[in-house]
Design a protein around this motif. Structure first.
Motif, PDB file in Angstrom:
ATOM      1  N   UNK A  37       0.828  -1.209   0.000  1.00  0.00           N
ATOM      2  CA  UNK A  37       0.000   0.000   0.000  1.00  0.00           C
ATOM      3  C   UNK A  37       0.866   1.264   0.000  1.00  0.00           C
ATOM      4  N   UNK A  38       0.246   2.400   0.276  1.00  0.00           N
ATOM      5  CA  UNK A  38       0.937   3.690   0.204  1.00  0.00           C
ATOM      6  C   UNK A  38       1.811   3.887   1.449  1.00  0.00           C
ATOM      7  N   UNK A  39       2.733   4.850   1.416  1.00  0.00           N
ATOM      8  CA  UNK A  39       3.518   5.149   2.618  1.00  0.00           C
ATOM      9  C   UNK A  39       2.614   5.439   3.807  1.00  0.00           C
ATOM     10  N   UNK A  40       3.033   4.960   4.962  1.00  0.00           N
ATOM     11  CA  UNK A  40       2.250   5.134   6.175  1.00  0.00           C
ATOM     12  C   UNK A  40       1.303   3.993   6.495  1.00  0.00           C
ATOM     13  N   UNK A  41       1.294   2.951   5.663  1.00  0.00           N
ATOM     14  CA  UNK A  41       0.356   1.839   5.847  1.00  0.00           C
ATOM     15  C   UNK A  41       0.904   0.706   6.702  1.00  0.00           C
ATOM     16  N   UNK A  42       2.189   0.753   7.059  1.00  0.00           N
ATOM     17  CA  UNK A  42       2.793  -0.361   7.797  1.00  0.00           C
ATOM     18  C   UNK A  42       2.074  -0.677   9.102  1.00  0.00           C
ATOM     19  N   UNK A  43       1.680   0.321   9.919  1.00  0.00           N
ATOM     20  CA  UNK A  43       0.990  -0.037  11.167  1.00  0.00           C
ATOM     21  C   UNK A  43      -0.276  -0.855  10.942  1.00  0.00           C
ATOM     22  N   UNK A  44      -1.050  -0.527   9.918  1.00  0.00           N
ATOM     23  CA  UNK A  44      -2.265  -1.287   9.652  1.00  0.00           C
ATOM     24  C   UNK A  44      -1.938  -2.704   9.195  1.00  0.00           C
ATOM     25  N   UNK A  53      -2.526 -13.553  14.822  1.00  0.00           N
ATOM     26  CA  UNK A  53      -1.711 -14.206  15.836  1.00  0.00           C
ATOM     27  C   UNK A  53      -0.227 -14.151  15.571  1.00  0.00           C
ATOM     28  N   UNK A  54       0.197 -13.262  14.669  1.00  0.00           N
ATOM     29  CA  UNK A  54       1.605 -13.197  14.278  1.00  0.00           C
ATOM     30  C   UNK A  54       2.278 -11.981  14.896  1.00  0.00           C
ATOM     31  N   UNK A  55       3.574 -12.122  15.169  1.00  0.00           N
ATOM     32  CA  UNK A  55       4.390 -11.002  15.597  1.00  0.00           C
ATOM     33  C   UNK A  55       5.053 -10.384  14.372  1.00  0.00           C
ATOM     34  N   UNK A  56       5.615  -9.175  14.467  1.00  0.00           N
ATOM     35  CA  UNK A  56       6.275  -8.582  13.306  1.00  0.00           C
ATOM     36  C   UNK A  56       7.334  -9.483  12.683  1.00  0.00           C
ATOM     37  N   UNK A  57       8.104 -10.185  13.506  1.00  0.00           N
ATOM     38  CA  UNK A  57       9.193 -10.999  12.958  1.00  0.00           C
ATOM     39  C   UNK A  57       8.704 -12.290  12.303  1.00  0.00           C
ATOM     40  N   UNK A  58       7.384 -12.526  12.340  1.00  0.00           N
ATOM     41  CA  UNK A  58       6.827 -13.646  11.590  1.00  0.00           C
ATOM     42  C   UNK A  58       6.644 -13.320  10.110  1.00  0.00           C
ATOM     43  N   UNK A  59       6.790 -12.044   9.744  1.00  0.00           N
ATOM     44  CA  UNK A  59       6.707 -11.682   8.331  1.00  0.00           C
ATOM     45  C   UNK A  59       8.028 -12.022   7.663  1.00  0.00           C
ATOM     46  N   UNK A  60       8.002 -12.984   6.750  1.00  0.00           N
ATOM     47  CA  UNK A  60       9.217 -13.489   6.124  1.00  0.00           C
ATOM     48  C   UNK A  60       9.504 -12.832   4.768  1.00  0.00           C
ATOM     49  N   UNK A  61       8.433 -12.591   3.988  1.00  0.00           N
ATOM     50  CA  UNK A  61       8.622 -12.118   2.622  1.00  0.00           C
ATOM     51  C   UNK A  61       7.671 -10.961   2.321  1.00  0.00           C
ATOM     52  N   UNK A  62       8.174  -9.996   1.550  1.00  0.00           N
ATOM     53  CA  UNK A  62       7.370  -8.908   1.008  1.00  0.00           C
ATOM     54  C   UNK A  62       7.516  -8.977  -0.501  1.00  0.00           C
ATOM     55  N   UNK A  63       6.447  -9.346  -1.185  1.00  0.00           N
ATOM     56  CA  UNK A  63       6.476  -9.414  -2.641  1.00  0.00           C
ATOM     57  C   UNK A  63       5.851  -8.134  -3.181  1.00  0.00           C
ATOM     58  N   UNK A  64       6.623  -7.376  -3.936  1.00  0.00           N
ATOM     59  CA  UNK A  64       6.147  -6.137  -4.534  1.00  0.00           C
ATOM     60  C   UNK A  64       5.852  -6.415  -6.007  1.00  0.00           C
ATOM     61  N   UNK A  65       4.584  -6.323  -6.393  1.00  0.00           N
ATOM     62  CA  UNK A  65       4.224  -6.687  -7.765  1.00  0.00           C
ATOM     63  C   UNK A  65       4.729  -5.676  -8.783  1.00  0.00           C
ATOM     64  N   UNK A  66       4.907  -4.420  -8.362  1.00  0.00           N
ATOM     65  CA  UNK A  66       5.491  -3.421  -9.252  1.00  0.00           C
ATOM     66  C   UNK A  66       5.852  -2.177  -8.456  1.00  0.00           C
ATOM     67  N   UNK A  76       9.687  -0.236   2.912  1.00  0.00           N
ATOM     68  CA  UNK A  76      10.854   0.094   3.734  1.00  0.00           C
ATOM     69  C   UNK A  76      10.498   0.052   5.214  1.00  0.00           C
ATOM     70  N   UNK A  77       9.336   0.584   5.577  1.00  0.00           N
ATOM     71  CA  UNK A  77       8.915   0.559   6.985  1.00  0.00           C
ATOM     72  C   UNK A  77       8.711  -0.873   7.466  1.00  0.00           C
ATOM     73  N   UNK A  78       8.134  -1.713   6.626  1.00  0.00           N
ATOM     74  CA  UNK A  78       7.915  -3.107   7.020  1.00  0.00           C
ATOM     75  C   UNK A  78       9.232  -3.851   7.188  1.00  0.00           C
ATOM     76  N   UNK A  79      10.187  -3.582   6.314  1.00  0.00           N
ATOM     77  CA  UNK A  79      11.494  -4.227   6.460  1.00  0.00           C
ATOM     78  C   UNK A  79      12.135  -3.823   7.780  1.00  0.00           C
ATOM     79  N   UNK A  80      12.071  -2.558   8.125  1.00  0.00           N
ATOM     80  CA  UNK A  80      12.645  -2.104   9.395  1.00  0.00           C
ATOM     81  C   UNK A  80      11.969  -2.766  10.586  1.00  0.00           C
ATOM     82  N   UNK A  81      10.666  -2.955  10.501  1.00  0.00           N
ATOM     83  CA  UNK A  81       9.921  -3.505  11.628  1.00  0.00           C
ATOM     84  C   UNK A  81      10.015  -5.014  11.736  1.00  0.00           C
ATOM     85  N   UNK A  82      10.293  -5.698  10.622  1.00  0.00           N
ATOM     86  CA  UNK A  82      10.174  -7.154  10.605  1.00  0.00           C
ATOM     87  C   UNK A  82      11.430  -7.890  10.167  1.00  0.00           C
TER      88      UNK A  82
END
Length: 242
Positions: A37-44, A53-66, A76-82
């Motif tokens: 999503x757009x910048x600022x969407x990581x908290x949601x 039931x997942x913690x941030x470090x349970x996120x293994x992959x971020x696939x960006x379609x384009x 970038x925010x998700x990578x920093x958090x997870x």
């Protein structure tokens, strides 16, 4: 975000006003997300993971379609958090990293008006600035993704951007088409704002011809959950957004 909708046994949609995110459960009790999503969407997005039931470090992959802002915007925010790894199409990877400029789309008259409306909405929302992010894995046509609950085929679908990708989950017959396909009123339509309209139409037709697709998780619009093959076969992308 106001809901979390299960689309398939291991797939959930996290809806946003512009650019839905999809969460996929992985066999190792981890998760992947398709787009951010757009910048600022990581908290949601992190809240959606917590609701599963997942913690941030349970996120293994971020696939960006384009490489557009409503798809890579919060990576970038998700990578920093997870600490998750970022996967993207090879031709879009330099843009996502910030090493190359975004190629600008060629708008039809209808697309120009829609783009102006979206830009006004972005300005009113006060979006944070876009942050670029590293790409850990560059994906090519015919690649498969490791660690998913079933075979995932990567399809190179240029036209919307030079390096757009789609993901085809062959076992559950589910498709993540990126912005090549959207939905309006139950119809499948060509996504607007393409750098190469003819190329995007060809990519749409390629996805529509897959045959073994029952569910289409579009980033814009409602998912196609029944009769997907018929909906795609009856689409007329050549006539959309003129």
């Amino acid at each position: 975000m106001d809901s979390l909708t299960q689309v398939a046994p291991h797939v959930w949609q996290v809806p946003f006003p512009v650019g839905h995110v999809h969460v996929v459960a992985l066999p190792d009790s981890g998760y992947a997300v398709v787009d951010t999503a757009v910048p600022g969407s990581a908290p949601a997005i992190l809240d959606a993971l917590a609701r599963l039931g997942a913690s941030p470090h349970d996120l293994r992959q971020i696939v960006v379609t384009h490489s557009h802002i409503d798809h890579m915007g919060s990576a970038a925010d998700l990578v920093e958090a997870t600490g998750a790894r970022v996967l993207a199409g090879a031709a879009d990877a330099p843009v996502i990293r910030g090493a190359a400029p975004e190629r600008q789309p060629v708008h039809t008259p209808a697309e120009h008006d829609l783009h102006e409306q979206i830009m006004v909405g972005f300005a009113a929302a006060g979006l944070p600035p876009l942050r670029h992010v590293g790409v850990d894995v560059e994906l090519h046509d015919g690649d498969t993704l490791d660690g998913w609950p079933e075979e995932v085929r990567v399809l190179h679908v240029p036209g919307h951007t030079p390096g757009g990708i789609a993901l085809h989950l062959t076992g559950s017959m589910l498709l993540f088409p990126g912005d090549i396909i959207g939905t309006v009123g139950g119809r499948a339509v060509l996504g607007p704002f393409n750098v190469d309209r003819a190329g995007a139409i060809a990519s749409f037709r390629r996805l529509a011809a897959l045959g073994d697709v029952d569910t289409v998780c579009v980033p814009h619009g409602e998912p196609i959950r029944t009769g997907a093959r018929e909906v795609l076969a009856s689409a007329t992308p050549e006539e959309d957004w003129l």
